[in-house]
Design a protein around this motif. Structure first.
Motif, mmCIF file in Angstrom:
data_model
loop_
_atom_site.group_PDB
_atom_site.id
_atom_site.type_symbol
_atom_site.label_atom_id
_atom_site.label_comp_id
_atom_site.label_asym_id
_atom_site.label_seq_id
_atom_site.Cartn_x
_atom_site.Cartn_y
_atom_site.Cartn_z
ATOM 1 N N ALA A 144 1.076 -1.220 0.292
ATOM 2 C CA ALA A 144 -0.057 -0.027 0.122
ATOM 3 C C ALA A 144 1.325 0.924 0.222
ATOM 4 N N GLY A 145 2.085 1.177 -0.362
ATOM 5 C CA GLY A 145 3.107 2.340 0.219
ATOM 6 C C GLY A 145 3.373 3.031 1.044
ATOM 7 N N VAL A 146 2.548 1.879 2.407
ATOM 8 C CA VAL A 146 2.393 2.936 4.179
ATOM 9 C C VAL A 146 4.105 2.819 4.670
ATOM 10 N N LEU A 147 4.384 1.003 3.732
ATOM 11 C CA LEU A 147 5.608 1.242 4.510
ATOM 12 C C LEU A 147 7.408 1.323 4.236
ATOM 13 N N CYS A 148 7.225 2.536 3.397
ATOM 14 C CA CYS A 148 7.884 3.431 3.026
ATOM 15 C C CYS A 148 8.369 4.571 3.757
ATOM 16 N N VAL A 149 7.415 4.616 4.361
ATOM 17 C CA VAL A 149 7.129 6.450 5.075
ATOM 18 C C VAL A 149 7.468 6.375 6.688
ATOM 19 N N ASN A 150 7.620 4.695 6.952
ATOM 20 C CA ASN A 150 7.891 3.927 8.181
ATOM 21 C C ASN A 150 8.847 3.793 8.239
ATOM 22 N N ASP A 151 9.899 4.458 8.303
ATOM 23 C CA ASP A 151 11.557 4.826 7.275
ATOM 24 C C ASP A 151 12.458 6.031 9.213
ATOM 25 N N GLY A 152 13.283 5.274 9.420
ATOM 26 C CA GLY A 152 14.462 6.153 10.045
ATOM 27 C C GLY A 152 15.370 7.133 9.176
ATOM 28 N N PRO A 153 15.579 7.725 9.463
ATOM 29 C CA PRO A 153 16.478 9.003 8.928
ATOM 30 C C PRO A 153 17.177 8.665 7.787
ATOM 31 N N ASP A 154 17.605 7.181 7.295
ATOM 32 C CA ASP A 154 18.347 7.512 6.050
ATOM 33 C C ASP A 154 17.635 6.203 5.800
ATOM 34 N N GLY A 155 16.638 5.858 5.931
ATOM 35 C CA GLY A 155 15.170 6.289 4.915
ATOM 36 C C GLY A 155 14.865 4.738 4.518
ATOM 37 N N THR A 156 15.259 3.756 5.658
ATOM 38 C CA THR A 156 15.134 2.012 5.663
ATOM 39 C C THR A 156 13.749 2.184 6.880
ATOM 40 N N PRO A 157 13.327 1.186 6.134
ATOM 41 C CA PRO A 157 11.402 0.650 6.632
ATOM 42 C C PRO A 157 11.788 -0.243 7.699
ATOM 43 N N ALA A 158 11.091 0.543 8.335
ATOM 44 C CA ALA A 158 10.813 -0.605 9.723
ATOM 45 C C ALA A 158 10.123 -1.690 10.127
ATOM 46 N N VAL A 159 10.180 -2.394 11.066
ATOM 47 C CA VAL A 159 9.330 -3.260 10.829
ATOM 48 C C VAL A 159 8.102 -2.102 11.611
ATOM 49 N N PRO A 160 6.657 -2.099 10.667
ATOM 50 C CA PRO A 160 5.015 -1.531 11.889
ATOM 51 C C PRO A 160 4.547 -1.988 13.246
ATOM 52 N N GLY A 161 5.036 -1.051 14.837
ATOM 53 C CA GLY A 161 4.564 -1.087 15.219
ATOM 54 C C GLY A 161 3.296 -1.477 16.135
ATOM 55 N N VAL A 162 1.999 -1.132 15.191
ATOM 56 C CA VAL A 162 0.956 -1.298 15.150
ATOM 57 C C VAL A 162 0.689 -2.307 14.050
ATOM 58 N N PRO A 163 0.092 -2.769 13.970
ATOM 59 C CA PRO A 163 -0.986 -3.437 12.783
ATOM 60 C C PRO A 163 -1.965 -2.557 11.599
ATOM 61 N N ALA A 164 -1.625 -1.844 11.452
ATOM 62 C CA ALA A 164 -2.287 -0.578 10.882
ATOM 63 C C ALA A 164 -3.346 -1.640 10.150
ATOM 64 N N ALA A 165 -3.173 -2.520 9.069
ATOM 65 C CA ALA A 165 -4.118 -2.674 8.054
ATOM 66 C C ALA A 165 -4.548 -3.883 8.418
ATOM 67 N N ASP A 166 -4.528 -4.223 9.223
ATOM 68 C CA ASP A 166 -5.566 -5.509 10.241
ATOM 69 C C ASP A 166 -6.805 -4.486 11.153
ATOM 70 N N VAL A 167 -5.909 -3.322 11.221
ATOM 71 C CA VAL A 167 -6.889 -3.016 12.202
ATOM 72 C C VAL A 167 -7.923 -2.450 11.668
ATOM 73 N N ALA A 168 -7.490 -1.175 10.828
ATOM 74 C CA ALA A 168 -7.757 -0.614 9.333
ATOM 75 C C ALA A 168 -9.365 -1.447 8.949
ATOM 76 N N ALA A 169 -9.132 -2.799 8.670
ATOM 77 C CA ALA A 169 -10.011 -3.612 8.367
ATOM 78 C C ALA A 169 -10.950 -4.290 8.998
ATOM 79 N N GLY A 170 -10.694 -4.298 10.401
ATOM 80 C CA GLY A 170 -11.091 -4.774 11.317
ATOM 81 C C GLY A 170 -12.492 -3.096 11.675
ATOM 82 N N LEU A 171 -12.341 -1.881 11.695
ATOM 83 C CA LEU A 171 -12.797 -0.563 11.865
ATOM 84 C C LEU A 171 -13.537 -0.599 10.866
ATOM 85 N N THR A 172 -13.051 -0.574 10.057
ATOM 86 C CA THR A 172 -13.734 -0.087 8.208
ATOM 87 C C THR A 172 -14.360 -1.345 7.868
ATOM 88 N N GLY A 173 -14.943 -2.659 8.905
ATOM 89 C CA GLY A 173 -16.157 -3.883 8.715
ATOM 90 C C GLY A 173 -16.661 -3.493 9.658
#
Length: 358
Positions: A144-173
């Motif tokens: 979805a492009g979200v992980l590319c902006v979940n990055d540090g100063p060096d631009g490396t994506p990090a494992v997200p701390g919150v399962p945003a896609a899971d939670v978004a689907a539950g709330l939308t449902g």
């Protein structure tokens, strides 16, 4: 009496998005029947444990009943058919095509109960190029492009701390099901929802994906106001190796802090475009915040008009007075975020695997 008392939900989903959806309904009085295989929802085995249950499982399945059905057997199919005929909502989270093979796709279920609201939750939806691509939360965030902006100063994506896609689907449902139940009052007919984690997450990016939406380049975190390119919306390390955040870019906050630090000459930089123009201010603040401990800065900034916060771990976060004041933790349970005025809440019992009858 909860707002959803009298609503019966059959939930075949496991792990997080579907169970979170039906939990919010159970917390408001809906009767949620969790249909599990003989091995149970895999979340049951995910530690840590308390009071004989997985804390993860308990927080997503309290207040529900559990029935074990083998949906490949005739007896299991008959029992599910009976549940469908007397229920209002049907939730499933299998890969596209599984419910059709089992004989319980939307058309089959609608034939059994025309008033039922049927909700399918999957990573990428029931149709499309990615429909059958296996994925959990992080893979969906990546595509979805979200992980590319979940990055540090060096631009490396990090494992997200919150399962945003899971939670978004539950709330939308949940929102979709409640809309369908309201619509049913007018039409007498149920409805079908194809909820995709991918689809659900995209609207959450409207404030950061503007350049790409307009046909331009992809946003770069270091040049974005809310992604690391602004001095007053950033994370800073302190002298003790901990961190504080500045979380408000309004110029009044910059004026307050920079004046207190003896550098009013830098206030104008806080109004500059995010990115290189604010780099000198970010550098100054990084150097400055490293001179005191996190708690010392907390004490210093608490006396100023500054939008800031110390970065807390979960033990610290849950021990804050406002958590107790607002009744947000009860035992090992996180209270529902949706609570109505005058409504008392206590966590319902955690269902034992197959402890109830269909």
């Amino acid at each position: 009496m909860g707002k959803l008392s009298g609503i019966r939900v059959v939930d075949l989903s496991q792990f997080l998005p579907g169970p979170m959806l039906s939990l919010m309904m159970a917390d408001q009085g809906a009767e949620v029947i969790k249909v599990e295989p003989a091995a149970g929802d895999p979340a049951r085995s995910q530690g840590p444990f308390a009071d004989g249950h997985s804390i993860w499982f308990a927080n997503l399945n309290r207040g529900k009943t559990s029935v074990v059905l083998d949906l490949k057997s005739e007896a299991g199919k008959a029992a599910l058919t009976e549940l469908i005929q007397r229920s209002d909502v049907f939730i499933e989270g299998f890969r596209p095509g599984v419910m059709a093979r089992l004989g319980f796709d939307w058309e089959a279920v609608r034939a059994l109960n025309p008033r039922i609201v049927y909700c399918s939750i999957s990573a990428f939806g029931q149709q499309g190029t990615l429909a059958h691509h296996p994925a959990h939360d992080m893979a969906v965030q990546a595509l979805a492009g979200v992980l590319c902006v979940n990055d540090g100063p060096d631009g490396t994506p990090a494992v997200p701390g919150v399962p945003a896609a899971d939670v978004a689907a539950g709330l939308t449902g949940l929102a979709g099901i409640l809309m369908a139940l309201i619509g049913r009052e007018q039409t007498g007919q149920g409805d079908y929802l194809d909820i995709a984690m991918f689809d659900s997450l995209l609207p959450w990016t409207a404030h950061i994906a503007g350049s790409a939406l307009a046909g331009g380049p992809s946003p770069n975190s270091s040049n974005q106001r809310s992604l690391g390119g602004a001095a007053f919306y950033n994370v800073y390390e302190t002298a003790d190796g901990r961190h504080v955040v500045l979380g408000g870019r309004e110029i009044k906050f910059a004026r307050s802090l920079l004046t207190a630090l003896g550098r009013p000459d830098l206030i104008a930089l806080a109004e500059a475009d995010a990115g290189p123009a604010q780099a000198p201010l970010i550098a100054f603040l990084r150097e400055t915040f490293r001179t005191r401990s996190r708690d010392a800065w907390d004490g210093f900034m608490s006396e100023l008009d500054v939008a800031y916060a110390p970065v807390l771990d979960f033990v610290e976060a849950l021990a804050q007075p406002n958590v107790a004041e607002r009744g947000l933790i009860r035992g090992h349970h996180i209270a529902p975020a949706i609570r109505f005025a005058g409504q008392a809440w206590a966590p319902g019992p955690v269902p034992e695997l197959g402890g109830d009858r269909a």
